[in-house]
Design an enzyme around this catalytic site. Sequence first.
Site, PDB file in Angstrom:
ATOM      1  CG  HIS A  81      47.323  41.955  32.698  1.00  0.00           C
ATOM      2  ND1 HIS A  81      47.853  43.017  31.980  1.00  0.00           N
ATOM      3  CD2 HIS A  81      46.136  41.682  32.118  1.00  0.00           C
ATOM      4  CE1 HIS A  81      47.007  43.358  31.018  1.00  0.00           C
ATOM      5  NE2 HIS A  81      45.946  42.571  31.072  1.00  0.00           N
ATOM      6  CG  ASP A 110      42.093  72.881  44.452  1.00  0.00           C
ATOM      7  OD1 ASP A 110      41.835  71.669  44.340  1.00  0.00           O
ATOM      8  OD2 ASP A 110      43.256  73.318  44.473  1.00  0.00           O
ATOM      9  CD1 TRP A 146      39.917  39.689  37.162  1.00  0.00           C
ATOM     10  CD2 TRP A 146      39.373  41.402  38.501  1.00  0.00           C
ATOM     11  NE1 TRP A 146      38.698  40.177  36.762  1.00  0.00           N
ATOM     12  CE2 TRP A 146      38.337  41.234  37.555  1.00  0.00           C
ATOM     13  CE3 TRP A 146      39.251  42.426  39.436  1.00  0.00           C
ATOM     14  CZ2 TRP A 146      37.201  42.022  37.537  1.00  0.00           C
ATOM     15  CZ3 TRP A 146      38.117  43.213  39.405  1.00  0.00           C
ATOM     16  CH2 TRP A 146      37.103  43.010  38.460  1.00  0.00           C
ATOM     17  CB  SER A 173      43.055  55.351  47.269  1.00  0.00           C
ATOM     18  OG  SER A 173      43.179  56.117  46.114  1.00  0.00           O
ATOM     19  CB  SER A 174      38.432  54.027  44.991  1.00  0.00           C
ATOM     20  OG  SER A 174      39.442  53.406  44.287  1.00  0.00           O
ATOM     21  CG  HIS A 257      27.772  44.378  36.188  1.00  0.00           C
ATOM     22  ND1 HIS A 257      28.359  43.700  35.161  1.00  0.00           N
ATOM     23  CD2 HIS A 257      26.998  45.322  35.615  1.00  0.00           C
ATOM     24  CE1 HIS A 257      27.945  44.184  34.018  1.00  0.00           C
ATOM     25  NE2 HIS A 257      27.109  45.176  34.257  1.00  0.00           N
ATOM     26  CD  GLU A 259      36.084  48.605  39.628  1.00  0.00           C
ATOM     27  OE1 GLU A 259      35.589  49.258  40.558  1.00  0.00           O
ATOM     28  OE2 GLU A 259      37.178  48.882  39.092  1.00  0.00           O
ATOM     29  CE1 TYR A 261      27.893  49.035  32.115  1.00  0.00           C
ATOM     30  CE2 TYR A 261      26.978  48.050  34.073  1.00  0.00           C
ATOM     31  CZ  TYR A 261      27.109  48.072  32.710  1.00  0.00           C
ATOM     32  OH  TYR A 261      26.473  47.147  31.955  1.00  0.00           O
ATOM     33  CB  SER A 272      29.588  63.079  25.884  1.00  0.00           C
ATOM     34  OG  SER A 272      29.092  61.767  25.918  1.00  0.00           O
ATOM     35  CG  HIS A 306      25.495  39.543  33.848  1.00  0.00           C
ATOM     36  ND1 HIS A 306      24.921  40.746  33.552  1.00  0.00           N
ATOM     37  CD2 HIS A 306      26.788  39.808  34.098  1.00  0.00           C
ATOM     38  CE1 HIS A 306      25.833  41.697  33.627  1.00  0.00           C
ATOM     39  NE2 HIS A 306      26.965  41.151  33.956  1.00  0.00           N
ATOM     40  CG  HIS A 307      29.836  39.091  36.074  1.00  0.00           C
ATOM     41  ND1 HIS A 307      30.804  39.478  35.184  1.00  0.00           N
ATOM     42  CD2 HIS A 307      29.072  40.185  36.290  1.00  0.00           C
ATOM     43  CE1 HIS A 307      30.648  40.763  34.898  1.00  0.00           C
ATOM     44  NE2 HIS A 307      29.595  41.215  35.554  1.00  0.00           N
ATOM     45  CB  THR A 332      24.534  50.985  26.182  1.00  0.00           C
ATOM     46  OG1 THR A 332      24.496  50.604  27.549  1.00  0.00           O
ATOM     47  CG2 THR A 332      25.974  51.134  25.746  1.00  0.00           C
ATOM     48  CE  LYS A 335      25.674  57.380  28.628  1.00  0.00           C
ATOM     49  NZ  LYS A 335      26.052  58.760  28.395  1.00  0.00           N
ATOM     50  NE  ARG A 454      38.938  34.840  32.057  1.00  0.00           N
ATOM     51  CZ  ARG A 454      38.290  35.707  32.862  1.00  0.00           C
ATOM     52  NH1 ARG A 454      36.999  35.537  33.115  1.00  0.00           N
ATOM     53  NH2 ARG A 454      38.902  36.734  33.385  1.00  0.00           N
TER      54      ARG A 454
END
Lengths: 539, 219
Positions: A81, A110, A146, A173-174, A257, A259, A261, A272, A306-307, A332, A335, A454
């Site tokens: 998932h 293009d 994951w 690809s990315s 991390h 990722e 963002y 915006s 921090h993870h 943040t 924003k 979890r």
Amino acid sequence: MTTTTHEDHNEEDHHDHKPQGFLNRWVYSTNHKDIGTLYLVFALLMFFIGGAMAMIIRAELFMPGMQLVQPEFFNQMTTVHALVMVFGAVMPAFVGFANWMIPLMIGAPDMALPRMNNWSFWILPFAFTMLVSTLFMDGGAPAGGWTLYPPLVLQTGDSFIFAMFAIHMLGISSIMGAINVIATILNMRAPGMTLLRMPLFVWTWLITAFLLIAVMPVLAGAVTMLITDRFFLTSFFNAAGGGDPVLFQHIFWFFGHPEVYIMILPAFGIISEIIPTFARKPLFGYTSMVYATASIAFLSFIVWAHHMFTVGMPLGAEIYFMLATMMISIPTGVKVFNWIATMWRGSMTFETPMLFALGFVVLFTIGGFSGLMLAIVPADFQYHDTYFVVAHFHYVLVTGSVFALMAGTYYWLPKWTGHMYNERLGKWHFWLSVVFVNVLFFPQHYLGLAGMPRRIPDYSPQFADFNMLSSIGGFAFGLTQLMFVYIVWKCARGGETATAQVWEGAKGLEWTVPSPAPFHTFETPPKIDDSVVAHGDHM
Amino acid sequence: MADQQVDQQARRKAVQRKANRRTLRRLILISIGMFGFGFAMWPLYEIFCDVTGFGGRGVQEVAAKDIQHYQDQREITMRFDATVNSGLNWQFEAVDSAKTVQLGKLSVASYTSINISDEPVIGHAVFNVAPPEASLYFVKTECFCFTEQLLLAGEKKDMPVTYYISPDLPADIESITLSYTFFKNIPATLAYNQTAKKETSKQLNPITLTTNDTRARGE
């Protein structure tokens, strides 16, 4: 065709030289709009595949005890998932928006590298066929989460190598998509479209693309090390051979991390664009928005640990990572305050895109606050790996990224299809989504604080009520998304004809071309003056 | 006029094409560089461990005669932890779970292991020290973890560790945990069992012949 006859043609005449036949039009496509559509349709399909897995998870968690699935399968569901939603739904959807909108917003004909663009899309269906097919292999799909932590992930059955290669392909690809975005933005802007006149969506994508280039190869490195540990007896992460599994966590989160963002900065860009349109005021603090985005991107590289506070690290490192993480709330906050200031004394109307954008601002901020709670080291020792974390990242990813994707779809759908969507159904879709997404995820905060871990298919009875509530919210939220498909489908087929500007307060180059946007646009670069620029500091 | 415009446009396109190629080249180079950086995190992490003593990395191995002894230093609590990796069928325990020791003096920690499987196995122990910074003050003179350990089927072995904690240990550290995890050394075990089999079969051959002879005679 000689150059003179080419010139004699009216612009409109050669707009619709679409390639004929499915193969030519879609499989061999090099057109940014068609590839954008492919990305968006693919992302929507993945959203429902990943969503179906979420429904299985919520169904199993509806009541305590084991009801529907085996624990191994449950773990495969949580793992796949996440992989499908992150790499298959959210990221490709944003790339789809980038493909469709960036050339239109900067006045380019293009994307810079159209054939590479085709390649970077067509890798995805193959990668995901491979990833999803692991569910049907002996021993099942990867089930270690994951985050692919060793040594657990190295115990995956035959599907291990398929999943790893799928991740390699997604990375390629990315990276190609990101290279294309950067080249387009840096080289293809219409004359007069200076960097600080670019729409904020373009800015956020430019920064996102740099993040992608910086961290996707690091993930590829980590995955390669997992593969060599498993098959070639290296010991990068194997303690018996002198390696350290904790090293994997460092490498993974150095990717991971930034990722997160990558999945939220383009969302900031979409919001915006939408809020100034429906507040009928220019974006407040344009330049500060650009700098805030850049600082968030920079900070994302120096906060990864921090993870993994609970894995054990020197006290100094814990304090540093805690404070650096909290620092992210400053840009943040800039924003969020800018969005609110944009709305301040604006003549606001509340069409569906604006409703989703407002939902985003409120609910993403809740996700931001729970992130701040998780950043506090002593508190994190309790929250780590509980449902509180699940609630946190679903607030920033579902009511954050996914809501922004919904908002952006409703906002630009008339430009893509040439028809207005059904506003009444769109509003229903928003209100049902916003209610049920909170029924789904808010109780998970309480579950986590009460200690429910979890990635566990069963739980002790004191968690029963909140889990049932959360599952009901989950089923209802899932069903509500079928409305989205219906609305988009109806809008593609027909409906009230959309004007070029579509929205009364809309500004920017994309609103100067007819709706639906012709197959080829801006073959001659547009004239840029203040009347067409969406925002910029000169206003 | 129109020709001029077309010319201009064609020139613009050519310039853009060149710029796009250049950007593509640079960004591919950055991607390759970042792929390398992923691997560079491994030596960087080693340096981090050496500096902080993380992962038991600060522990030094010194010969007993080179140790300087101190008198009248403070006492701390040592805790001993023993773990066996699931791939190894051994019992492995610390004799004492905790002990009070004096800084600046050689002390001995005792572990025992029993091979409860029915074949000889070679194991290898990996250690760690908590809190990590304590490992910078931790010195071992003798340890079963320095070498591979062979246990025959059912064999029991005492495994002592002689260690010493420097009196420079920061005052806020009042207890240190020394932890060992035993892993099966799969290649060494395989190699050992193969040579053992060869040797036994060499010795067995003449005996087999004799039995055959006896049997033949018995008939």
